[in-house]
Scaffold this motif. Structure first.
Motif, short mmCIF file in Angstrom:
data_model
loop_
_atom_site.label_atom_id
_atom_site.label_comp_id
_atom_site.label_asym_id
_atom_site.label_seq_id
_atom_site.Cartn_x
_atom_site.Cartn_y
_atom_site.Cartn_z
N ASP A 19 0.54 84.18 9.35
CA ASP A 19 1.62 84.39 8.86
C ASP A 19 2.09 83.90 7.17
O ASP A 19 2.74 83.61 6.57
CB ASP A 19 3.00 83.64 9.43
CG ASP A 19 4.19 84.32 9.14
OD1 ASP A 19 4.26 85.56 8.68
OD2 ASP A 19 5.30 83.70 9.00
N GLY A 20 0.76 84.03 6.55
CA GLY A 20 0.69 83.68 4.99
C GLY A 20 0.34 82.28 4.72
O GLY A 20 0.27 81.76 3.68
N SER A 21 0.42 81.46 5.98
CA SER A 21 0.61 79.91 5.77
C SER A 21 -0.89 79.43 4.99
O SER A 21 -0.90 78.38 4.51
CB SER A 21 0.57 79.37 6.99
OG SER A 21 2.22 79.40 7.41
N ALA A 23 -2.51 80.52 2.93
CA ALA A 23 -2.55 80.98 1.14
C ALA A 23 -1.46 79.97 0.79
O ALA A 23 -1.48 79.85 -0.69
CB ALA A 23 -2.21 82.26 0.97
N ASP A 24 -0.75 79.21 1.48
CA ASP A 24 0.34 78.41 1.03
C ASP A 24 -0.21 76.99 0.92
O ASP A 24 -0.09 76.32 1.84
CB ASP A 24 1.69 78.76 1.62
CG ASP A 24 2.67 77.75 1.04
OD1 ASP A 24 2.59 76.99 0.22
OD2 ASP A 24 3.98 78.28 1.34
N PRO A 25 -0.51 76.08 -0.12
CA PRO A 25 -1.13 75.04 -0.22
C PRO A 25 0.07 73.83 0.32
O PRO A 25 -0.34 72.91 0.65
CB PRO A 25 -1.53 74.57 -1.51
CG PRO A 25 -0.69 75.57 -2.40
CD PRO A 25 -0.47 76.81 -1.49
N ARG A 26 1.36 74.12 0.19
CA ARG A 26 2.32 73.33 1.10
C ARG A 26 2.18 73.35 2.44
O ARG A 26 2.83 72.39 2.99
CB ARG A 26 3.62 73.83 0.21
CG ARG A 26 4.01 73.90 -0.95
CD ARG A 26 5.14 74.55 -1.62
NE ARG A 26 5.13 75.96 -1.02
CZ ARG A 26 5.85 76.70 -1.05
NH1 ARG A 26 7.40 76.34 -1.75
NH2 ARG A 26 5.95 77.95 -0.92
N LYS A 27 1.66 74.36 2.99
CA LYS A 27 1.70 74.22 4.49
C LYS A 27 0.48 73.45 4.87
O LYS A 27 -0.52 73.63 4.60
CB LYS A 27 1.42 75.73 5.05
CG LYS A 27 2.50 76.77 4.49
CD LYS A 27 3.93 76.57 5.28
CE LYS A 27 4.92 77.35 4.93
NZ LYS A 27 6.13 77.68 5.79
N LYS A 28 0.79 72.59 5.91
CA LYS A 28 0.05 71.49 6.23
C LYS A 28 -0.28 71.22 7.82
O LYS A 28 -0.57 70.15 8.35
CB LYS A 28 -0.01 70.19 5.49
CG LYS A 28 0.11 70.49 3.89
CD LYS A 28 -0.90 69.36 3.31
CE LYS A 28 -0.63 69.44 1.86
NZ LYS A 28 -1.95 70.19 1.45
N THR A 65 -2.61 75.35 10.72
CA THR A 65 -2.89 75.90 9.56
C THR A 65 -4.23 75.51 8.86
O THR A 65 -4.97 76.22 8.27
CB THR A 65 -1.56 75.78 8.56
OG1 THR A 65 -0.39 76.30 9.22
CG2 THR A 65 -1.82 76.17 7.21
N ARG A 75 -7.65 77.55 8.03
CA ARG A 75 -7.86 77.42 6.55
C ARG A 75 -9.23 76.79 6.30
O ARG A 75 -10.15 77.74 5.45
CB ARG A 75 -7.11 76.50 5.76
CG ARG A 75 -7.01 76.63 4.36
CD ARG A 75 -5.97 75.73 3.58
NE ARG A 75 -4.65 76.34 3.63
CZ ARG A 75 -3.67 75.28 3.73
NH1 ARG A 75 -3.60 74.10 3.86
NH2 ARG A 75 -2.45 76.00 3.78
N ASP A 79 -0.47 88.76 11.85
CA ASP A 79 -0.89 87.33 11.37
C ASP A 79 -2.23 87.42 10.88
O ASP A 79 -2.90 86.33 10.69
CB ASP A 79 -0.79 86.33 12.45
CG ASP A 79 0.77 85.78 12.43
OD1 ASP A 79 1.54 85.96 11.77
OD2 ASP A 79 0.90 85.06 13.36
#
Length: 96
Positions: A50-52, A54-59, A63, A67, A88
Motif C-alpha cells: 500500500d505504498g508503505s 516507499a515511505d520512510p516514516r512507515k516502520k 513494512t 522493504r 499492493d
C-alpha cells in the motif's frame, strides 16, 4: 514447502504464489525457487504494501521486512523479475 523438498520435488512446479508472513518472504522465496522448474514463475504478493515501502516514516515489522526483501529480489541473478503495480504490488520472478 519443506515437506515438498524432502519428497524430492525440486524443479517439479511451474508456478508458486507467496502471500504469507512478510518476515519470512525470503525463506519462502528460496524454497519456491528450488521447487519451480527453470522458466517457472514465482509471484510474490504485497511487495508495495500500500505504498508503505516507499515511505520512510512507515516502520511496521511487515513494512521493514518487505522493504528488505524487495532489493534482494531485484539483485537476485537466478531470476528475471518485474513489479506489477496493481493492488499492493505483485512481484513476478521467472527462474533462469
Amino acid at each position: 514447502l519443506d515437506a515438498l523438498l524432502e519428497e524430492g520435488r525440486e524443479g517439479k512446479f511451474d508456478f508458486a504464489f507467496i502471500d504469507a508472513d512478510k518476515a519470512n518472504y525470503r525463506n519462502y522465496f528460496e524454497r519456491c525457487l528450488a521447487l519451480v522448474r527453470r522458466g517457472g514463475l514465482i509471484a510474490v504478493d504485497n511487495t508495495l504494501w500500500d505504498g508503505s515501502v516507499a515511505d520512510p516514516r512507515k516502520k511496521s515489522v511487515d513494512t521493514l521486512a518487505i522493504r528488505a526483501f524487495n532489493p534482494q529480489l531485484v539483485r537476485d541473478r537466478r531470476v528475471e523479475m518485474c513489479l506489477v503495480p496493481i493492488g499492493d504490488g505483485l512481484s513476478l520472478a521467472t527462474k533462469r
